[in-house]
Design a protein around this motif. Structure first.
Motif, mmCIF file in Angstrom:
data_model
loop_
_atom_site.group_PDB
_atom_site.id
_atom_site.type_symbol
_atom_site.label_atom_id
_atom_site.label_comp_id
_atom_site.label_asym_id
_atom_site.label_seq_id
_atom_site.Cartn_x
_atom_site.Cartn_y
_atom_site.Cartn_z
ATOM 1 N N SER A 66 -28.998 58.173 -12.300
ATOM 2 C CA SER A 66 -28.978 59.450 -13.135
ATOM 3 C C SER A 66 -28.052 59.735 -14.229
ATOM 4 O O SER A 66 -28.107 60.244 -15.153
ATOM 5 N N LEU A 67 -26.973 59.046 -13.819
ATOM 6 C CA LEU A 67 -25.752 59.219 -14.592
ATOM 7 C C LEU A 67 -25.677 58.342 -15.863
ATOM 8 O O LEU A 67 -25.229 58.753 -17.127
ATOM 9 N N VAL A 68 -26.337 57.112 -15.811
ATOM 10 C CA VAL A 68 -26.072 56.058 -17.039
ATOM 11 C C VAL A 68 -27.710 55.597 -17.260
ATOM 12 O O VAL A 68 -27.653 54.911 -18.313
ATOM 13 N N ALA A 69 -28.454 55.951 -16.507
ATOM 14 C CA ALA A 69 -29.969 55.387 -17.147
ATOM 15 C C ALA A 69 -31.027 56.654 -17.341
ATOM 16 O O ALA A 69 -32.073 56.255 -17.544
ATOM 17 N N GLY A 70 -30.719 57.789 -17.466
ATOM 18 C CA GLY A 70 -31.490 58.785 -17.539
ATOM 19 C C GLY A 70 -32.635 59.040 -16.588
ATOM 20 O O GLY A 70 -33.425 59.876 -16.910
ATOM 21 N N THR A 71 -32.493 58.860 -15.298
ATOM 22 C CA THR A 71 -33.486 59.191 -14.337
ATOM 23 C C THR A 71 -33.154 60.489 -13.773
ATOM 24 O O THR A 71 -31.918 61.149 -14.017
ATOM 25 N N PRO A 72 -33.946 61.223 -13.059
ATOM 26 C CA PRO A 72 -33.657 62.440 -12.639
ATOM 27 C C PRO A 72 -32.551 62.821 -11.790
ATOM 28 O O PRO A 72 -32.294 61.831 -10.957
ATOM 29 N N GLU A 93 -23.532 49.310 -13.510
ATOM 30 C CA GLU A 93 -22.133 49.602 -13.495
ATOM 31 C C GLU A 93 -21.582 50.804 -14.172
ATOM 32 O O GLU A 93 -22.141 51.404 -15.152
ATOM 33 N N ALA A 94 -20.758 51.565 -13.522
ATOM 34 C CA ALA A 94 -20.517 52.825 -13.824
ATOM 35 C C ALA A 94 -19.282 52.725 -14.909
ATOM 36 O O ALA A 94 -19.220 53.498 -15.735
ATOM 37 N N GLY A 95 -18.348 51.709 -14.924
ATOM 38 C CA GLY A 95 -17.070 51.652 -15.827
ATOM 39 C C GLY A 95 -16.135 52.610 -15.454
ATOM 40 O O GLY A 95 -15.238 53.059 -16.228
ATOM 41 N N GLU A 134 -31.934 65.461 -5.812
ATOM 42 C CA GLU A 134 -31.982 67.013 -5.278
ATOM 43 C C GLU A 134 -30.492 67.341 -4.691
ATOM 44 O O GLU A 134 -29.923 66.583 -3.880
ATOM 45 N N GLY A 135 -30.072 68.643 -4.840
ATOM 46 C CA GLY A 135 -29.082 69.050 -4.258
ATOM 47 C C GLY A 135 -27.780 68.819 -5.097
ATOM 48 O O GLY A 135 -26.635 69.762 -5.037
ATOM 49 N N PHE A 136 -27.668 68.311 -6.207
ATOM 50 C CA PHE A 136 -26.451 67.998 -6.996
ATOM 51 C C PHE A 136 -26.484 69.202 -8.264
ATOM 52 O O PHE A 136 -27.829 69.650 -8.616
ATOM 53 N N ASP A 137 -25.309 69.473 -8.740
ATOM 54 C CA ASP A 137 -25.336 70.252 -9.798
ATOM 55 C C ASP A 137 -25.417 69.720 -10.918
ATOM 56 O O ASP A 137 -24.932 68.862 -11.522
ATOM 57 N N ARG A 138 -26.712 70.092 -11.715
ATOM 58 C CA ARG A 138 -27.221 69.365 -13.026
ATOM 59 C C ARG A 138 -26.037 69.356 -14.128
ATOM 60 O O ARG A 138 -25.939 68.631 -15.092
ATOM 61 N N VAL A 139 -25.492 70.541 -14.128
ATOM 62 C CA VAL A 139 -24.526 70.994 -15.152
ATOM 63 C C VAL A 139 -23.352 69.942 -15.090
ATOM 64 O O VAL A 139 -22.938 69.149 -15.999
ATOM 65 N N ARG A 140 -22.903 69.701 -14.031
ATOM 66 C CA ARG A 140 -21.737 68.791 -13.672
ATOM 67 C C ARG A 140 -22.174 67.255 -13.875
ATOM 68 O O ARG A 140 -21.372 66.563 -14.507
ATOM 69 N N MET A 141 -23.164 66.932 -13.469
ATOM 70 C CA MET A 141 -23.769 65.695 -13.514
ATOM 71 C C MET A 141 -24.019 65.410 -15.098
ATOM 72 O O MET A 141 -23.786 64.088 -15.407
ATOM 73 N N ALA A 142 -24.356 66.417 -15.987
ATOM 74 C CA ALA A 142 -24.388 66.200 -17.386
ATOM 75 C C ALA A 142 -23.213 65.749 -17.938
ATOM 76 O O ALA A 142 -22.854 64.996 -18.843
ATOM 77 N N VAL A 143 -22.151 66.597 -17.437
ATOM 78 C CA VAL A 143 -20.706 66.502 -17.871
ATOM 79 C C VAL A 143 -20.337 64.960 -17.617
ATOM 80 O O VAL A 143 -19.738 64.608 -18.405
ATOM 81 N N GLN A 144 -20.573 64.703 -16.383
ATOM 82 C CA GLN A 144 -20.139 63.127 -15.778
ATOM 83 C C GLN A 144 -20.675 62.329 -16.933
ATOM 84 O O GLN A 144 -20.124 61.141 -17.314
ATOM 85 N N SER A 145 -22.114 62.401 -17.065
ATOM 86 C CA SER A 145 -22.846 61.410 -17.876
ATOM 87 C C SER A 145 -22.183 61.231 -19.124
ATOM 88 O O SER A 145 -21.879 60.135 -19.532
#
Length: 440
Positions: free
Chosen positions: A315-321, A108-110, A324-335
């Motif tokens: 990758s956002l909630v369980a720490g998996t990689p 669940e993302a919540g 490919e192709g996603f902005d890692r900085v933005r994904m970290a902000v979302q996480s």
């Protein structure tokens, strides 16, 4: 479409102010926060005065790979009936992923997460919308969401995606101009281009809200005043079509009624400017994008979307990689934003926990969130958090020696069973036995 007028999001914290506020034609209520058999007295009074009440769902996940849950659809239908609403609204988003389609744990993302603007995702969304339309007693309108990240390989703009969705399903659109501004800041998307591509005749109503920019990222907080760029987008929209309704959203940091009334006045003014600027000439309608497809089976598309969404959410909630192709900085902000939201919402649904833990609550919960993805709702998340504190208390005594373990254990036992605690002697003995086992 029914003319709604000017409205405001009804929240318990400002219920009294809303009742006394002049010029309120309608209100919107979060569907999951009301019970059809026990509607708040404030909503009942507003409804009896002739104020329209619209339920706004946040948990259906119409953009998810799976078909909409029948129980959630039934709950939305019950609320629409109980509130005598002319329509129901939801979001173009996915809120959970995993499960049989992706052969992975269900997560669940919540939170509302963006769907990829691809033909596969559009096929799945269209079928899910049709299922929801068939299950609801009133028309459905769906909302464009704000996003912190973009999907790689998207095949359509937001306006094209929404146009084809409305064209294929007949669904109404809830256009959130604050979300268009958010996507402009975060993803470089042009709000004017999106508005030019929309099927304006499909608009049910419009959302207006505030946000805040931090480190170059715009957060759609619903906790700050409406900024001028959002009002400018509203004016642009009103210059193209007369919106049937416009609503101010505010979810936190509620100001006094005077400030809310000033924001409503600014919204009316922005709409008025757009109406005054509207040309008398009919605007040319945009032709279809060529991506429209029939209503055939979309099972292969569902599986492809399921695999992609499961990888992103994991990758956002369980720490998996990060895929490919996603902005890692933005994904970290979302996480980080998802974990912070979990902490905030759990503090609301289980307010005893911040009281018991004091200043240690947030750090402890964020530690829990990094290790334990949410697999159920927020109430289950609260139970899982306390259970983890109790299970680790014996392993890391120094860290937990100051925690109120007795109170936490009592709180968990009170709420972890299938029903309220009984005072019968046999049941109390069973509870005591559970306590002893838990200590071991």
């Amino acid at each position: 479409m029914e003319r709604l007028g000017t409205g405001i999001g009804w929240r318990p914290e400002i219920a009294g102010d809303v009742e006394r506020m002049p010029g309120i034609d309608w209100v919107e209520v979060v569907a999951e926060n009301v019970c059809p058999g026990h509607l708040p007295e404030s909503l009942l009074r507003l409804r009896e005065r002739g104020v329209t009440v619209v339920p706004h769902g946040v948990a259906l996940g119409l953009g998810g790979a799976e078909r909409p849950d029948a129980g959630r659809l039934e709950a939305l239908a019950e609320r629409a009936t109980a509130l005598r609403s002319p329509l129901v609204t939801e979001h173009i988003a996915f809120v959970r992923a995993g499960g049989p389609l992706s052969v992975s744990p269900r997560l669940e993302a919540g939170h509302l997460l963006p769907v990829p603007r691809t033909r596969d995702a559009l096929d799945v969304l269209c079928e899910n919308v049709r299922i929801a339309q068939d299950a609801l007693p009133v028309p459905l309108a769906v909302e464009n969401i704000a996003a912190l990240f973009s999907w790689p390989g998207e095949e359509m703009s937001e306006g094209q995606f929404l146009y084809d969705l409305a064209d294929r399903t007949g669904v109404r659109l809830l256009v959130d101009v604050a979300n268009l501004h958010t996507n402009h800041v975060n993803r470089g998307e042009d709000p004017a281009k999106a508005l030019a591509e929309l099927p304006l005749e499909a608009i049910a109503y419009v959302h207006v809200a505030g946000g805040v920019e931090r480190d170059g990222v715009w957060h759609d907080s619903h906790a700050h005043p409406v900024p001028r760029p959002v009002l400018d987008i509203l004016t642009d929209l009103a210059s193209r079509v007369s919106p049937p309704g416009v609503l101010l959203e505010r979810d936190e940091n509620f100001p006094g009624p005077g400030e809310l009334e000033r924001e409503l006045a600014a919204i009316r003014g922005a709409v008025g400017q757009g109406v005054a600027a509207r040309s008398g000439n009919a605007r040319a309608k945009r032709s279809g994008s060529g991506s429209v497809r029939g209503a055939g089976s979309c099972e292969p598309a569902r599986q492809r979307v399921a695999l992609a969404q499961a990888a992103v959410l994991s990758s956002l909630v369980a720490g998996t990689p990060v895929p490919e192709g996603f902005d890692r900085v933005r994904m970290a902000v979302q996480s980080r934003a998802l974990a912070a939201k979990r902490a905030d919402v759990v503090a609301k649904v289980a307010p005893e926990l911040p009281v018991m833990l004091g200043g240690r609550y947030r750090a402890a919960f964020l530690t829990h969130a990094r290790k334990q993805p949410m697999t159920g709702g927020y109430r289950q998340d609260a139970l899982d958090f306390v259970e983890q504190l109790l299970l680790t208390s014996g392993q890391r005594e120094r860290q937990h020696e100051q925690l109120p373990l007795r109170e936490l254990r009592k709180w968990w036992l009170e709420r972890s069973g299938p029903g309220p605690r009984s005072r019968r002697p046999a049941v109390r003995l069973a509870r005591a036995t559970r306590r002893v086992l838990l200590r071991r």
